[in-house]
Write an enzyme that holds these catalytic residues in place. Structure first.
Site, PDB file in Angstrom:
ATOM      1  N   LYS A  11       0.507  -1.217  -0.326  1.00 45.17           N
ATOM      2  CA  LYS A  11      -0.073   0.133  -0.588  1.00 45.17           C
ATOM      3  C   LYS A  11       0.470   1.649  -0.127  1.00 45.17           C
ATOM      4  CE  LYS A  11      -3.400  -2.098   3.025  1.00 45.17           C
ATOM      5  NZ  LYS A  11      -4.641  -2.193   3.825  1.00 45.17           N
ATOM      6  N   TYR A  51     -12.543  -2.031  -3.181  1.00 45.36           N
ATOM      7  CA  TYR A  51     -12.932  -2.390  -1.931  1.00 45.36           C
ATOM      8  C   TYR A  51     -14.826  -1.797  -1.745  1.00 45.36           C
ATOM      9  CZ  TYR A  51      -7.686  -2.275   0.463  1.00 45.36           C
ATOM     10  OH  TYR A  51      -7.184  -2.415   1.343  1.00 45.36           O
ATOM     11  N   ASN A 114      -1.456   0.082   7.075  1.00 49.72           N
ATOM     12  CA  ASN A 114      -0.813  -1.212   7.370  1.00 49.72           C
ATOM     13  C   ASN A 114      -0.431  -1.818   6.529  1.00 49.72           C
ATOM     14  OD1 ASN A 114      -3.935  -1.925   6.245  1.00 49.72           O
ATOM     15  ND2 ASN A 114      -4.493  -2.586   7.881  1.00 49.72           N
ATOM     16  N   HIS A 117      -1.776  -5.646   1.740  1.00 46.60           N
ATOM     17  CA  HIS A 117      -3.327  -5.770   1.457  1.00 46.60           C
ATOM     18  C   HIS A 117      -3.425  -7.889   1.137  1.00 46.60           C
ATOM     19  CE1 HIS A 117      -7.552  -7.588   0.311  1.00 46.60           C
ATOM     20  NE2 HIS A 117      -6.621  -7.868  -1.337  1.00 46.60           N
ATOM     21  N   GLU A 128      -9.974 -10.856  -6.914  1.00 46.61           N
ATOM     22  CA  GLU A 128      -8.820  -9.704  -7.586  1.00 46.61           C
ATOM     23  C   GLU A 128      -8.182  -9.232  -7.947  1.00 46.61           C
ATOM     24  OE1 GLU A 128     -10.062  -8.179  -2.446  1.00 46.61           O
ATOM     25  OE2 GLU A 128      -8.086  -9.231  -3.116  1.00 46.61           O
TER      26      GLU A 128
HETATM   27  P1  ATP Z   1      -6.778  -5.882   3.443  1.00 43.75           P
HETATM   28  O1  ATP Z   1      -8.686  -6.258   3.139  1.00 43.75           O
HETATM   29  O2  ATP Z   1      -6.550  -4.726   3.416  1.00 43.75           O
HETATM   30  O3  ATP Z   1      -5.650  -7.097   3.626  1.00 43.75           O
HETATM   31  P2  ATP Z   1      -7.465  -6.657   6.257  1.00 43.75           P
HETATM   32  O4  ATP Z   1      -8.104  -8.089   5.283  1.00 43.75           O
HETATM   33  O5  ATP Z   1      -7.067  -7.151   7.299  1.00 43.75           O
HETATM   34  O6  ATP Z   1      -7.342  -5.591   5.322  1.00 43.75           O
HETATM   35  P3  ATP Z   1     -10.300  -5.088   6.218  1.00 43.75           P
HETATM   36  O7  ATP Z   1     -11.501  -5.925   7.571  1.00 43.75           O
HETATM   37  O8  ATP Z   1     -10.833  -5.882   5.029  1.00 43.75           O
HETATM   38  O9  ATP Z   1      -8.715  -6.059   6.792  1.00 43.75           O
HETATM   39  O10 ATP Z   1     -10.568  -4.609   5.824  1.00 43.75           O
HETATM   40  C1  ATP Z   1      -9.546  -3.742   4.421  1.00 43.75           C
HETATM   41  C2  ATP Z   1      -8.762  -1.992   5.202  1.00 43.75           C
HETATM   42  O11 ATP Z   1      -9.743  -1.244   6.067  1.00 43.75           O
HETATM   43  C3  ATP Z   1      -7.984  -2.345   6.150  1.00 43.75           C
HETATM   44  O12 ATP Z   1      -6.110  -3.245   5.942  1.00 43.75           O
HETATM   45  C4  ATP Z   1      -7.591  -1.168   6.814  1.00 43.75           C
HETATM   46  O13 ATP Z   1      -6.094  -1.337   6.064  1.00 43.75           O
HETATM   47  C5  ATP Z   1      -8.852  -0.784   6.647  1.00 43.75           C
HETATM   48  N1  ATP Z   1      -9.315  -0.225   8.193  1.00 43.75           N
HETATM   49  C6  ATP Z   1     -10.477  -1.885   8.294  1.00 43.75           C
HETATM   50  N2  ATP Z   1     -10.684  -1.228   9.729  1.00 43.75           N
HETATM   51  C7  ATP Z   1      -9.958  -0.272   9.891  1.00 43.75           C
HETATM   52  C8  ATP Z   1     -10.280   0.665  10.997  1.00 43.75           C
HETATM   53  N3  ATP Z   1     -11.404   0.555  11.639  1.00 43.75           N
HETATM   54  N4  ATP Z   1     -10.009   1.855  10.681  1.00 43.75           N
HETATM   55  C9  ATP Z   1      -9.414   2.506   9.726  1.00 43.75           C
HETATM   56  N5  ATP Z   1      -8.983   1.414   8.897  1.00 43.75           N
HETATM   57  C10 ATP Z   1     -10.108   0.506   8.954  1.00 43.75           C
HETATM   58 MG    MG Z   2      -9.734  -7.631   3.699  1.00 45.07          MG
END
Ligand code: ATP
Ligand code: MG
Length: 140
Positions: A11, A51, A114, A117, A128
């Site tokens: 990212k 997303y 973070n 992804h 994806e």
């Molecule tokens: P990703 O889909 O990016 O691999 P993930 O599967 O671990 O991450 P998801 O629940 O799918 O997490 O959330 C998608 C992304 O949205 C997260 O990677 C994070 O960057 C963002 N995100 C999720 N929860 C929060 C939150 N509470 N506040 C801010 N950003 C968030």
């Molecule tokens: Mg996810």
């Protein structure tokens, strides 16, 4: 376990800090092969489409803003049990909860920034990969 393909992103928070190589090395050291890779600067439309599953979530605006704030490396990874293996090496969504040695524990700044992804299931991996790559761009 079968050989699988999964979709991965490095990212903008990580590309801005010049961590493309460091993160790719962690993926490779975990036994995953990069079989497609390109650097893209996502448009708002592309980030919102990617997303879309999160569009009702309170953090959606922040998520799209972050994903369009700089370059992203989109990748296809291949290996034994690649989908789960990638999720393991990534670590928990919130780096505060991530295990030692994971990408997010090592490099992520916060839950919003973070660093990586990874697809969470075979169906999302296929969707994806298709969103970002044509068949001819994937060279296993
Ligand atoms: P990703 O889909 O990016 O691999 P993930 O599967 O671990 O991450 P998801 O629940 O799918 O997490 O959330 C998608 C992304 O949205 C997260 O990677 C994070 O960057 C963002 N995100 C999720 N929860 C929060 C939150 N509470 N506040 C801010 N950003 C968030
Ligand atoms: Mg996810």
């Amino acid at each position: 376990m079968a050989i699988e393909r999964t979709f991965s992103m490095i990212k903008p928070d990580a590309t801005k800090r010049n961590l493309t190589g460091a993160i790719t090395k962690m993926l490779e050291d975990a036994g995953l092969r990069v079989i497609a890779s390109k650097r893209v600067w996502m448009s708002k439309r592309e980030a919102e489409g990617f997303y879309a599953v999160h569009k009702e979530r309170p953090f959606f605006g922040e998520l799209v803003e972050g994903m369009t704030s700089g370059p992203t490396i989109v990748q296809v990874l291949e290996g034994e049990g690649a989908i789960l293996k990638n999720r393991e090496i990534m670590g928990a969504t919130n780096p505060a909860n991530a295990d030692e040695g994971t990408i997010r524990k090592t490099h992520a700044l916060s839950i919003g920034e973070n660093s990586v992804h990874g697809s969470d299931a075979p169906e999302t991996a296929a969707q994806e990969i298709k969103y970002w790559f044509s068949d001819t761009e994937i060279v296993g």
